[in-house]
Design a protein around this motif. Structure first.
Motif, PDB file in Angstrom:
ATOM      1  N   VAL A   1       0.869  -1.186   0.000  1.00 48.01           N
ATOM      2  CA  VAL A   1       0.000   0.000   0.000  1.00 48.01           C
ATOM      3  C   VAL A   1       0.901   1.230   0.000  1.00 48.01           C
ATOM      4  O   VAL A   1       1.685   1.439   0.924  1.00 48.01           O
ATOM      5  CB  VAL A   1      -0.945   0.034   1.217  1.00 48.01           C
TER       6      VAL A   1
ATOM      7  N   GLY B   1       2.514   3.899  -3.290  1.00 38.49           N
ATOM      8  CA  GLY B   1       3.518   3.845  -4.358  1.00 38.49           C
ATOM      9  C   GLY B   1       4.431   5.052  -4.355  1.00 38.49           C
ATOM     10  O   GLY B   1       4.716   5.627  -5.400  1.00 38.49           O
TER      11      GLY B   1
ATOM     12  N   PHE C   1       8.154   6.707  -2.352  1.00 39.07           N
ATOM     13  CA  PHE C   1       9.566   6.308  -2.352  1.00 39.07           C
ATOM     14  C   PHE C   1       9.768   4.898  -1.811  1.00 39.07           C
ATOM     15  O   PHE C   1      10.559   4.123  -2.335  1.00 39.07           O
ATOM     16  CB  PHE C   1      10.400   7.309  -1.535  1.00 39.07           C
ATOM     17  N   GLY C   2       9.051   4.564  -0.725  1.00 39.45           N
ATOM     18  CA  GLY C   2       9.237   3.240  -0.137  1.00 39.45           C
ATOM     19  C   GLY C   2       8.531   2.155  -0.936  1.00 39.45           C
ATOM     20  O   GLY C   2       9.133   1.149  -1.328  1.00 39.45           O
TER      21      GLY C   2
ATOM     22  N   ASP D   1      -6.269   3.101  -6.479  1.00 34.63           N
ATOM     23  CA  ASP D   1      -7.418   3.129  -5.574  1.00 34.63           C
ATOM     24  C   ASP D   1      -6.922   3.449  -4.167  1.00 34.63           C
ATOM     25  O   ASP D   1      -5.716   3.418  -3.892  1.00 34.63           O
ATOM     26  CB  ASP D   1      -8.108   1.751  -5.591  1.00 34.63           C
TER      27      ASP D   1
ATOM     28  N   ALA E   1      -6.684   2.227  -0.375  1.00 33.50           N
ATOM     29  CA  ALA E   1      -6.833   1.112   0.568  1.00 33.50           C
ATOM     30  C   ALA E   1      -7.557   1.687   1.779  1.00 33.50           C
ATOM     31  O   ALA E   1      -7.121   2.689   2.346  1.00 33.50           O
ATOM     32  CB  ALA E   1      -5.465   0.570   0.952  1.00 33.50           C
TER      33      ALA E   1
ATOM     34  N   GLY F   1       3.403   6.738   3.873  1.00 34.03           N
ATOM     35  CA  GLY F   1       3.866   8.088   4.178  1.00 34.03           C
ATOM     36  C   GLY F   1       3.177   8.642   5.417  1.00 34.03           C
ATOM     37  O   GLY F   1       2.924   7.906   6.377  1.00 34.03           O
TER      38      GLY F   1
ATOM     39  N   ARG G   1       8.225  14.921   8.416  1.00 37.54           N
ATOM     40  CA  ARG G   1       8.769  14.510   7.119  1.00 37.54           C
ATOM     41  C   ARG G   1       9.807  15.534   6.637  1.00 37.54           C
ATOM     42  O   ARG G   1       9.504  16.730   6.578  1.00 37.54           O
ATOM     43  CB  ARG G   1       7.614  14.401   6.119  1.00 37.54           C
TER      44      ARG G   1
ATOM     45  N   ILE H   1      -3.887   4.547   7.066  1.00 34.88           N
ATOM     46  CA  ILE H   1      -4.096   3.101   6.890  1.00 34.88           C
ATOM     47  C   ILE H   1      -3.246   2.327   7.912  1.00 34.88           C
ATOM     48  O   ILE H   1      -3.651   1.256   8.382  1.00 34.88           O
ATOM     49  CB  ILE H   1      -3.772   2.656   5.438  1.00 34.88           C
TER      50      ILE H   1
ATOM     51  N   GLY I   1       9.427   3.482   5.402  1.00 34.31           N
ATOM     52  CA  GLY I   1       9.346   4.899   5.012  1.00 34.31           C
ATOM     53  C   GLY I   1       8.996   5.802   6.183  1.00 34.31           C
ATOM     54  O   GLY I   1       9.251   5.483   7.346  1.00 34.31           O
TER      55      GLY I   1
ATOM     56  N   SER J   1      13.019  10.562   5.159  1.00 33.71           N
ATOM     57  CA  SER J   1      13.396  11.088   3.846  1.00 33.71           C
ATOM     58  C   SER J   1      13.043  10.093   2.751  1.00 33.71           C
ATOM     59  O   SER J   1      12.857   8.898   3.005  1.00 33.71           O
ATOM     60  CB  SER J   1      14.906  11.372   3.805  1.00 33.71           C
TER      61      SER J   1
ATOM     62  N   THR K   1      21.184  10.505   1.862  1.00 31.03           N
ATOM     63  CA  THR K   1      21.764  11.773   1.416  1.00 31.03           C
ATOM     64  C   THR K   1      20.617  12.713   1.157  1.00 31.03           C
ATOM     65  O   THR K   1      19.631  12.331   0.529  1.00 31.03           O
ATOM     66  CB  THR K   1      22.554  11.616   0.097  1.00 31.03           C
TER      67      THR K   1
HETATM   68  P1  FAD Z   1       5.413   8.747   0.180  1.00 33.99           P
HETATM   69  O1  FAD Z   1       6.530   8.935  -0.762  1.00 33.99           O
HETATM   70  O2  FAD Z   1       4.609   9.924   0.579  1.00 33.99           O
HETATM   71  O3  FAD Z   1       4.452   7.665  -0.428  1.00 33.99           O
HETATM   72  C1  FAD Z   1       3.237   7.329   0.189  1.00 33.99           C
HETATM   73  C2  FAD Z   1       2.239   6.953  -0.908  1.00 33.99           C
HETATM   74  O4  FAD Z   1       1.179   6.218  -0.332  1.00 33.99           O
HETATM   75  C3  FAD Z   1       1.627   8.166  -1.581  1.00 33.99           C
HETATM   76  O5  FAD Z   1       1.822   8.071  -2.970  1.00 33.99           O
HETATM   77  C4  FAD Z   1       0.137   8.091  -1.200  1.00 33.99           C
HETATM   78  O6  FAD Z   1      -0.710   8.541  -2.230  1.00 33.99           O
HETATM   79  C5  FAD Z   1      -0.028   6.604  -0.952  1.00 33.99           C
HETATM   80  N1  FAD Z   1      -1.075   6.248   0.003  1.00 33.99           N
HETATM   81  C6  FAD Z   1      -1.159   6.572   1.312  1.00 33.99           C
HETATM   82  N2  FAD Z   1      -2.216   5.992   1.892  1.00 33.99           N
HETATM   83  C7  FAD Z   1      -2.832   5.285   0.922  1.00 33.99           C
HETATM   84  C8  FAD Z   1      -3.999   4.482   0.906  1.00 33.99           C
HETATM   85  N3  FAD Z   1      -4.721   4.291   2.003  1.00 33.99           N
HETATM   86  N4  FAD Z   1      -4.363   3.907  -0.260  1.00 33.99           N
HETATM   87  C9  FAD Z   1      -3.638   4.109  -1.393  1.00 33.99           C
HETATM   88  N5  FAD Z   1      -2.515   4.872  -1.438  1.00 33.99           N
HETATM   89  C10 FAD Z   1      -2.119   5.440  -0.286  1.00 33.99           C
HETATM   90  N6  FAD Z   1      13.444  13.376   0.892  1.00 33.99           N
HETATM   91  C11 FAD Z   1      14.693  13.218   0.387  1.00 33.99           C
HETATM   92  O7  FAD Z   1      15.260  12.119   0.492  1.00 33.99           O
HETATM   93  N7  FAD Z   1      15.326  14.228  -0.246  1.00 33.99           N
HETATM   94  C12 FAD Z   1      14.772  15.441  -0.427  1.00 33.99           C
HETATM   95  O8  FAD Z   1      15.384  16.329  -1.018  1.00 33.99           O
HETATM   96  C13 FAD Z   1      13.456  15.642   0.085  1.00 33.99           C
HETATM   97  N8  FAD Z   1      12.845  16.828  -0.091  1.00 33.99           N
HETATM   98  C14 FAD Z   1      11.563  16.991   0.346  1.00 33.99           C
HETATM   99  C15 FAD Z   1      10.935  18.217   0.148  1.00 33.99           C
HETATM  100  C16 FAD Z   1       9.647  18.426   0.571  1.00 33.99           C
HETATM  101  C17 FAD Z   1       8.964  19.739   0.346  1.00 33.99           C
HETATM  102  C18 FAD Z   1       8.941  17.376   1.224  1.00 33.99           C
HETATM  103  C19 FAD Z   1       7.531  17.565   1.677  1.00 33.99           C
HETATM  104  C20 FAD Z   1       9.558  16.146   1.442  1.00 33.99           C
HETATM  105  C21 FAD Z   1      10.874  15.948   1.012  1.00 33.99           C
HETATM  106  N9  FAD Z   1      11.534  14.736   1.231  1.00 33.99           N
HETATM  107  C22 FAD Z   1      12.809  14.563   0.750  1.00 33.99           C
HETATM  108  C23 FAD Z   1      10.914  13.662   2.052  1.00 33.99           C
HETATM  109  C24 FAD Z   1      10.263  12.573   1.209  1.00 33.99           C
HETATM  110  O9  FAD Z   1       9.320  13.120   0.325  1.00 33.99           O
HETATM  111  C25 FAD Z   1       9.573  11.563   2.103  1.00 33.99           C
HETATM  112  O10 FAD Z   1      10.404  11.216   3.161  1.00 33.99           O
HETATM  113  C26 FAD Z   1       9.199  10.330   1.287  1.00 33.99           C
HETATM  114  O11 FAD Z   1       8.217  10.699   0.338  1.00 33.99           O
HETATM  115  C27 FAD Z   1       8.723   9.190   2.169  1.00 33.99           C
HETATM  116  O12 FAD Z   1       8.405   8.060   1.376  1.00 33.99           O
HETATM  117  P2  FAD Z   1       7.178   7.124   1.776  1.00 33.99           P
HETATM  118  O13 FAD Z   1       7.160   6.001   0.810  1.00 33.99           O
HETATM  119  O14 FAD Z   1       7.206   6.862   3.215  1.00 33.99           O
HETATM  120  O15 FAD Z   1       5.918   8.075   1.542  1.00 33.99           O
END
Ligand code: FAD
Length: 426
Positions: free
Chosen positions: A42, A44, A46-47, A111, A113, A141, A195, A288, A321, A333, A366
């Motif tokens: 669940v 899509g 970075f993680g 969709d 979750a 996230g 974040r 979620i 993540g 990050s 980084t």
């Molecule tokens: P996300 O990348 O947010 O992915 C979560 C995904 O889950 C989303 O696509 C969301 O739509 C989906 N989702 C959530 N719940 C559901 C659900 N119930 N059903 C379906 N889909 C769902 N990090 C760096 O390493 N370098 C940087 O330079 C950097 N700059 C940043 C600048 C800004 C302004 C911000 C806000 C963040 C930055 N980050 C940076 C941090 C980075 O964006 C996050 O740490 C990263 O996105 C975390 O990855 P994640 O997979 O945990 O979450």
């Protein structure tokens, strides 16, 4: 009996994840391998996207992978401050999920979750029914706890956060463009952990960079709930100083409430009228994960076992993540979420092959920050699993910080973004 092909694959997976020599897990007792595993992911971002691709790539198609993501395309938070600063467009930070489907064979479900049943091993979606899994990876996230700031809930169109890239990023850019010269762009940073620790300070610099050219009588007011700058402190302090009166930084400025109609920010002892009000609210793991009965630290972040990234006491449910409770000094990050994605993919493939997970994973981070249109600073760190502490610990002497902003790192930052997007999605 473990087949040789499975062993080689698992060893390669462990080695790729840890940097160790292939074969170091070769003495592990092997349980019979299961025919075919179905992994549901669940999120899509970075993680989750990294996990999906690496499960299929390292597993050579041996596990079925379903990715549930609510958005039709990936929009990157890293580099989104450049969009707010007028230096990039949303299209520049948007990447298609097509390769995950057509090249890597991931089943993509666009969709929401809506619920997880850990006992039955199912995920319910808004429009695609209920999906069964052998293993679940949650990388949702963050979600915001807007209710902690009076008047904020339901007003994100008027008081945007732009802390999830997409329409909010475009909205904040538009508000900045519409702001009169001489206006105040007030932004609020929540208490850590949040974040991307350096992200708000990068945003302040890039907004000021835009104002310096377009509206030089204006000001960026940085209201930080924390007592000091949370990342690259010396470098950002110098960067803010170089902007002179264009940036005012005010620590210990926890926001109590907002009046969305008049764009007024209420602090404990002060009331500030803004022309653009950008409030980054307090946050916790994506709903979620917090709603699924997983173990939470501070009622916000999921507590995980660091070898498999399974939620503690919840075998088969992995969390990665931003949503997890981080190890000491580990940032929330994109780079780190990408690393978690590889660790969890390796662990799941080992489990599928009847092998234990890599006993000593190493992850690194980084993070680049633009201080103007070309000059960039970075911070880097390495985190190695400590068997006694049962969690990754920062490796002393590894990583570091830029000496000063420079244009070479400006090029490296853009290349980092292109490379990590490709690593996840190409
Ligand atoms: P996300 O990348 O947010 O992915 C979560 C995904 O889950 C989303 O696509 C969301 O739509 C989906 N989702 C959530 N719940 C559901 C659900 N119930 N059903 C379906 N889909 C769902 N990090 C760096 O390493 N370098 C940087 O330079 C950097 N700059 C940043 C600048 C800004 C302004 C911000 C806000 C963040 C930055 N980050 C940076 C941090 C980075 O964006 C996050 O740490 C990263 O996105 C975390 O990855 P994640 O997979 O945990 O979450």
């Amino acid at each position: 009996m473990l087949k040789r092909r499975d062993f080689l694959k698992a060893a390669a997976v462990a080695a790729a994840s840890s940097g160790a020599l292939p074969g170091f897990i070769g003495h592990a007792a092997a349980a019979p391998a299961k025919a075919r595993m179905h992994v549901v992911i669940v999120g899509g971002g970075f993680g989750g996207a990294t996990t999906a691709k690496y499960l299929r790539m390292w597993g050579e198609g041996s596990v079925d992978v379903t990715l549930i993501e609510r958005n039709p395309a990936f929009v990157s938070c890293p580099m989104s401050n450049l969009v707010i600063g007028g230096l990039k467009q949303l299209e520049d930070i948007t990447v298609s999920y097509d390769n995950l489907k057509s090249k890597w064979g991931v089943k993509l479900i666009t969709d929401d979750a809506t619920a997880i049943d850990v006992a039955k091993r199912t995920v319910t979606t808004a429009r695609h029914g209920t999906i069964g899994y052998d293993r679940l990876v949650l990388s949702p996230g963050i979600d915001f706890v807007a209710s902690r700031i009076g008047g904020l809930e339901g007003n994100e169109e008027r008081v945007p956060h732009a802390w999830k890239a997409g329409p909010q990023t475009a909205l904040l850019r538009k508000q900045l463009e519409d702001m009169p010269d001489g206006g105040v762009f007030a932004m609020h940073i929540p208490r850590a952990p949040y974040r991307c620790p350096p992200g708000p300070y990068e945003r302040a610099c890039l907004v000021a960079n835009y104002l310096r050219e377009a509206k030089p009588k204006s000001k960026v007011l940085v209201l930080d709930a924390n007592g000091e700058i949370q990342s690259k402190k010396g470098l950002f302090t110098e960067a803010f100083a170089r902007y002179g009166a264009l940036i005012e930084y005010v620590p210990n400025s926890a926001l109590q409430s907002v009046d969305a109609a008049s764009l007024t920010a209420e602090l404990e002892f002060d009331s500030i009228k803004a022309d653009v009000l950008n409030v980054i609210p307090p946050m916790r793991a994506g709903t979620i994960a917090t709603a699924a009965g997983l173990p939470l630290v501070n009622d916000a972040w999921v507590d995980v076992d660091w070898l498999t990234l399974e939620a503690k006491g919840m075998p088969g449910v992995h969390v990665i993540g931003d949503a997890l409770f981080p190890a000491p000094t580990m940032p929330k990050s994109g780079h780190m979420a990408n690393q978690h994605g590889k660790v969890v993919a390796a662990a799941i493939l080992n489990i599928a092959a009847g092998l234990p997970p890599n006993p000593a994973p190493v992850v690194m981070n980084t993070c680049y920050s633009f201080v103007d249109s070309k000059n960039v600073i970075h911070v880097a760190s390495v985190h190695q699993f400590d068997a006694e502490k049962r969690q990754p610990m920062p490796v002393s002497g590894a990583g570091g910080l830029s000496a000063a902003p420079n244009e070479i790192e400006g090029k490296a930052a853009l290349a980092w973004a292109r490379n990590i997007w490709a690593d996840m999605l190409a």
